[in-house]
Structures are given as C-alpha cells and as structure tokens.
Design a protein around this motif. Structure first.
Motif, mmCIF file in Angstrom:
data_model
loop_
_atom_site.group_PDB
_atom_site.id
_atom_site.type_symbol
_atom_site.label_atom_id
_atom_site.label_comp_id
_atom_site.label_asym_id
_atom_site.label_seq_id
_atom_site.Cartn_x
_atom_site.Cartn_y
_atom_site.Cartn_z
ATOM 1 N N ASP A 140 0.970 -1.148 0.178
ATOM 2 C CA ASP A 140 -0.050 -0.038 -0.017
ATOM 3 C C ASP A 140 0.748 1.361 -0.032
ATOM 4 O OD1 ASP A 140 -3.016 0.293 0.338
ATOM 5 O OD2 ASP A 140 -2.473 1.622 1.987
ATOM 6 N N ASP A 144 -0.653 6.984 5.822
ATOM 7 C CA ASP A 144 -1.201 6.799 7.262
ATOM 8 C C ASP A 144 -0.657 5.956 8.141
ATOM 9 O OD1 ASP A 144 -2.129 4.955 5.325
ATOM 10 O OD2 ASP A 144 -4.132 4.531 6.120
ATOM 11 N N ASP A 152 -3.347 10.165 4.888
ATOM 12 C CA ASP A 152 -2.677 9.302 3.603
ATOM 13 C C ASP A 152 -1.752 10.293 3.201
ATOM 14 O OD1 ASP A 152 -4.417 7.740 4.574
ATOM 15 O OD2 ASP A 152 -5.198 7.205 2.480
ATOM 16 N N SER A 187 -2.953 4.084 -2.327
ATOM 17 C CA SER A 187 -4.175 4.252 -1.819
ATOM 18 C C SER A 187 -4.591 5.638 -1.108
ATOM 19 C CB SER A 187 -4.365 3.275 -0.844
ATOM 20 O OG SER A 187 -3.704 3.398 0.316
ATOM 21 N N LYS A 217 -11.634 5.137 -4.701
ATOM 22 C CA LYS A 217 -11.685 4.928 -3.283
ATOM 23 C C LYS A 217 -12.502 5.838 -2.543
ATOM 24 C CE LYS A 217 -8.639 4.287 0.709
ATOM 25 N NZ LYS A 217 -7.648 4.199 1.371
ATOM 26 N N TYR A 223 -14.237 1.162 6.662
ATOM 27 C CA TYR A 223 -12.608 1.301 6.814
ATOM 28 C C TYR A 223 -12.489 1.143 8.486
ATOM 29 C CZ TYR A 223 -12.271 3.013 2.018
ATOM 30 O OH TYR A 223 -12.589 3.357 0.558
ATOM 31 N N PHE A 226 -10.144 -1.803 9.779
ATOM 32 C CA PHE A 226 -8.836 -1.729 9.222
ATOM 33 C C PHE A 226 -7.836 -0.665 10.088
ATOM 34 C CE2 PHE A 226 -5.712 0.590 6.827
ATOM 35 C CZ PHE A 226 -4.799 -0.463 6.081
ATOM 36 N N ARG A 227 -8.509 0.455 10.444
ATOM 37 C CA ARG A 227 -7.811 1.443 11.181
ATOM 38 C C ARG A 227 -7.364 0.880 12.412
ATOM 39 N NH1 ARG A 227 -11.312 6.596 8.572
ATOM 40 N NH2 ARG A 227 -10.656 6.305 6.352
ATOM 41 N N LYS A 240 -11.502 11.726 6.049
ATOM 42 C CA LYS A 240 -10.728 11.839 4.599
ATOM 43 C C LYS A 240 -11.515 12.256 3.379
ATOM 44 C CE LYS A 240 -7.464 8.186 6.480
ATOM 45 N NZ LYS A 240 -6.759 7.082 6.133
ATOM 46 N N GLN A 244 -10.486 11.419 -0.413
ATOM 47 C CA GLN A 244 -11.303 10.088 -0.772
ATOM 48 C C GLN A 244 -12.786 10.549 -1.345
ATOM 49 O OE1 GLN A 244 -11.359 7.563 2.521
ATOM 50 N NE2 GLN A 244 -9.187 7.107 2.313
ATOM 51 N N LYS A 271 -13.064 0.668 -4.297
ATOM 52 C CA LYS A 271 -13.142 0.356 -2.779
ATOM 53 C C LYS A 271 -13.952 1.281 -1.885
ATOM 54 C CE LYS A 271 -9.746 0.495 1.014
ATOM 55 N NZ LYS A 271 -8.485 1.057 1.531
ATOM 56 N N SER A 297 -12.501 -4.192 5.431
ATOM 57 C CA SER A 297 -12.326 -4.730 6.759
ATOM 58 C C SER A 297 -13.871 -4.776 7.358
ATOM 59 C CB SER A 297 -11.560 -3.839 7.571
ATOM 60 O OG SER A 297 -11.927 -2.520 7.601
ATOM 61 N N TYR A 336 -10.126 -10.511 3.324
ATOM 62 C CA TYR A 336 -9.474 -10.954 4.345
ATOM 63 C C TYR A 336 -9.967 -12.556 4.497
ATOM 64 C CZ TYR A 336 -8.604 -6.261 5.306
ATOM 65 O OH TYR A 336 -7.811 -5.208 5.073
HETATM 66 N N1 LIG Z 1 -4.679 4.413 2.841
HETATM 67 C C1 LIG Z 1 -4.778 3.398 3.784
HETATM 68 C C2 LIG Z 1 -5.819 2.365 3.812
HETATM 69 N N2 LIG Z 1 -5.496 1.267 2.824
HETATM 70 C C3 LIG Z 1 -6.602 0.273 2.879
HETATM 71 C C4 LIG Z 1 -7.400 0.734 3.673
HETATM 72 C C5 LIG Z 1 -8.888 0.170 4.130
HETATM 73 C C6 LIG Z 1 -9.024 -1.232 3.958
HETATM 74 C C7 LIG Z 1 -9.759 -1.901 4.653
HETATM 75 O O1 LIG Z 1 -10.720 -1.497 5.358
HETATM 76 O O2 LIG Z 1 -9.843 -3.264 4.809
HETATM 77 C C8 LIG Z 1 -7.067 2.025 4.145
HETATM 78 C C9 LIG Z 1 -7.933 2.784 5.076
HETATM 79 C C10 LIG Z 1 -8.214 4.265 4.959
HETATM 80 O O3 LIG Z 1 -8.086 4.745 3.662
HETATM 81 O O4 LIG Z 1 -8.614 4.863 5.835
#
Ligand SMILES: NCc1[nH]cc(CCC(=O)O)c1CC(=O)O
Length: 347
Positions: A140, A144, A152, A187, A217, A223, A226-227, A240, A244, A271, A297, A336
């Motif tokens: 990636d 972040d 990011d 990303s 995205k 997300y 993931f965070r 974001k 985004q 995404k 996630s 996943y």
């Molecule tokens: N740039 C970071 C990034 N790369 C992948 C994800 C999310 C992946 C997921 O939720 O599984 C994120 C999170 C975000 O943009 O805050």
C-alpha cells in the motif's frame, strides 16, 4: 405474438435482446433442476486465482495479535508473516498485500519512516520475497501508517496538501519496489500520484514494477476495523473526505480511473467492495482493463459478526459475496477471507 406488439415503443428494446417467450414454452427452472446442469450453464466462476490476501505485519518475533473488530484476523510479526505467505502460495493464492502496524513513536507529521528503506514493510517484503519468490507481493502506498495525523498525505493548516504528499509518496513507492515489492498500490487518492510514481520507478530502472491504483476509493465508514488493525484510529484527526471520494458519486469514479490509466496504472481498484459493485461494473465496461475490488475490513467484520452469532452461514455467505464481485466484473478481489475461501474452492 402479434407483430404489432413488437413495434410499440418500449417493447422494441427488450425484444431485440430477449426472446418474448413465456411459460410453458420457456421454463427457466428446467436447467436449474440438477447440479450438473446448473454447473453447465453457470455464467461466472470464482477460483483461487481471483483472490488477494491482505495481511497485517508488526515488529517482533513469534508475535500474533488478535484484531478485536476482525475476528479471525491477526497482526503477525515478520517470521509468522512469512509462514502465512507460504500458506498462501500452497493454497494457490496468487498474491498477498502487506499492511504495517507501526509503533506510535515512529509516526511523525512528515511521515519520514515511510521512506526509510529499513522500515517494517520493506523488511517484511524482502523476507517474503526471499522465502516465497513466486508469490506476488503488493504494498500500500499511503502515509497513514507513518503519519502522526493518521492521514494518507501531509497535513498543513488542517488540510492534506497534494503536491508535497505526492513527492513523498513517490519516494515511498520506490523504497517498497527496491525492497522487492511486485505491485505498488497507491491508496492515498492524491491527484497526480500515479504519474509521479511511474516516473520515479522508470528513473530507477524498475520498469517492471506494476502499479495497482486505488482509483475509485470512497471516504467510507467501512474502513473502521482496518484503522484499528494498523493503529491509525487514535491518530486520525477529522476524516478523509477532502481526498477520498463522496459515496454519492459514480461518474467521478470514471474520471479518476481515466486519469490513473493515462498516468500509467496497470490495474485499477474500486473500494469498498460490496456497496460499490455498481462502480466495479461501470469501470469494467468503460475501460476493459484489469479491475480489482477490495472487500474491506468492515465488510468482513459484518459478515463475520453475523456468522459468529449464528445468523449467517459463514462458508456460504463468504463464497456468495465473492461471486458477487465476479458477477459485477471484477478480475480479482482483495479479501480477508482469501485463505478460507481458497480452502473451500480447492476442495
Ligand atoms: N490508505 C490506507 C488504507 N489502505 C486500505 C485501507 C482500508 C482497508 C480495509 O478497510 O480493509 C485504508 C484505510 C483508509 O483509507 O483509511
């Protein structure tokens, strides 16, 4: 069927594509009667070749940390990540995507750890490529994990600045590629980053490194887990939405994709996944280039939570959700569920 009917407005369009038949001449249930004939007429197929497995890496040795909001997913130290990579290769999964969870002490406003060739993600890539050279490795590209503001890109006066972020992102992609990464996947959603990354790879003689652009995205609440996994939840100031995409938009996704192709992306990604399958379909139909989707996630968490409660049949919803991506036109899915899906598909 009278010919007069065919020329009624509204009926024409349909009749050109679909024969106007009705029961009992047509019984659509006939081919559904047996397993063999359902298999014979299946329009889409899901195989292990469609899967990319995202993995989280942490410092240490023999470390395996549960991620509370993603039951069944863990952060792994490099030694265990290499084992997971071997497992992926044994299952026939073509590629993994590595995400680092770095110590808070390494997060700075300038995100300088992102361009340290000895950082966690670079060491992880090198170890995986050494142990399992035939497995594709994706990194990636976004600040972040290394940014103390959790963004990011670089934050100045409460705004994520574009061009300065692009410069550091291009250097970040370069250290990852030099560590042996096969595909860099920006990303970050800054404008112009694909061109900058492509130029820096070319200048370094790394012309065979592929770019998978997270082109469409969205600023998504999916997300969240993931965070937690990469430890950026606490760090993130604000949201974001200034970089985004707005979930309300669809035409804009096509402009994002068009720009990234023009700048040198080999593949593009949409995404999140399940709530954005309409975008996957539009991108695939408009550009006809490798189109990936990320079952993120929050999508994993919601299916898993329901399954753990006994409300959904895990194996079946997992495969059905992944088939949905194929039907929408995705060439591959980051999920996943990859190892579990692979085991079922390989049976
Ligand atoms: N740039 C970071 C990034 N790369 C992948 C994800 C999310 C992946 C997921 O939720 O599984 C994120 C999170 C975000 O943009 O805050």
């Amino acid at each position: 069927m009278s010919t007069g009917r065919l020329f009624k407005p509204g009926v024409i369009a349909v009749s050109l594509f679909l024969p106007q038949t009705r029961c009992p001449d047509t019984r659509l249930r006939r081919p559904r009667r047996h397993d063999w004939s359902r298999r014979l007429v299946a329009e889409n197929v899901l195989t292990v070749n469609d899967l990319i497995w995202p993995l989280f890496v942490v410092e240490g040795n023999k470390v395996r940390q549960d991620i509370v909001s993603m039951p069944g997913v863990q952060r792994l130290s490099i030694d265990l990540l290499v084992e997971a990579a071997r497992q992926a290769a044994d299952l026939g999964i073509p590629a993994i995507a590595i995400f680092p969870s770095v110590d808070a002490s390494l997060k700075t406003p300038d995100s300088r750890e992102a361009i340290n060739p000895g950082n966690l993600v670079c060491r992880a890539v090198a170890a995986v490529k050494k142990a399992v050279p035939a497995l594709g490795v994706i990194c990636d590209v976004a600040l972040d994990p290394f940014n103390s503001d959790g963004h990011d890109g670089i934050v100045r006066d409460n705004y994520v600045v574009n061009d300065e972020s692009v410069e550091i992102l291009a250097r970040m992609a370069l250290v990852q590629a030099e560590a042996g990464c096969d595909i860099v996947a920006p990303s970050d959603m800054m404008d112009g980053r694909i061109a900058a990354i492509r130029a820096s790879l070319e200048a370094a003689g790394l012309q065979n490194v592929q770019i998978l652009s997270y082109a469409a995205k969205y600023a998504s609440a999916f997300y969240g887990p993931f965070r937690d996994a990469v430890g950026s939840t606490g760090a993130l100031k604000g949201d974001k939405k200034t970089y985004q995409m707005d979930p309300a938009n669809s035409d804009e996704a096509l402009r994002e994709v068009a720009m990234d192709i023009a700048e040198g992306a080999d593949m593009v990604m949409v995404k999140p996944g399940m709530p954005y399958l309409d975008i996957v379909r539009r991108v695939k139909e408009s550009f006809k280039l490798p189109t990936l989707a990320y079952q993120v996630s929050g999508e994993y968490a919601m299916l898993k939570a329901a399954a753990l409660n006994g409300w959904l049949d895990w194996d079946r919803v997992m495969l059905e959700s992944l088939m949905g991506f194929k039907r929408a036109g995705a060439d591959a899915v980051l999920t996943y569920c990859a190892p579990e899906a692979a085991r079922l598909l390989n049976k």
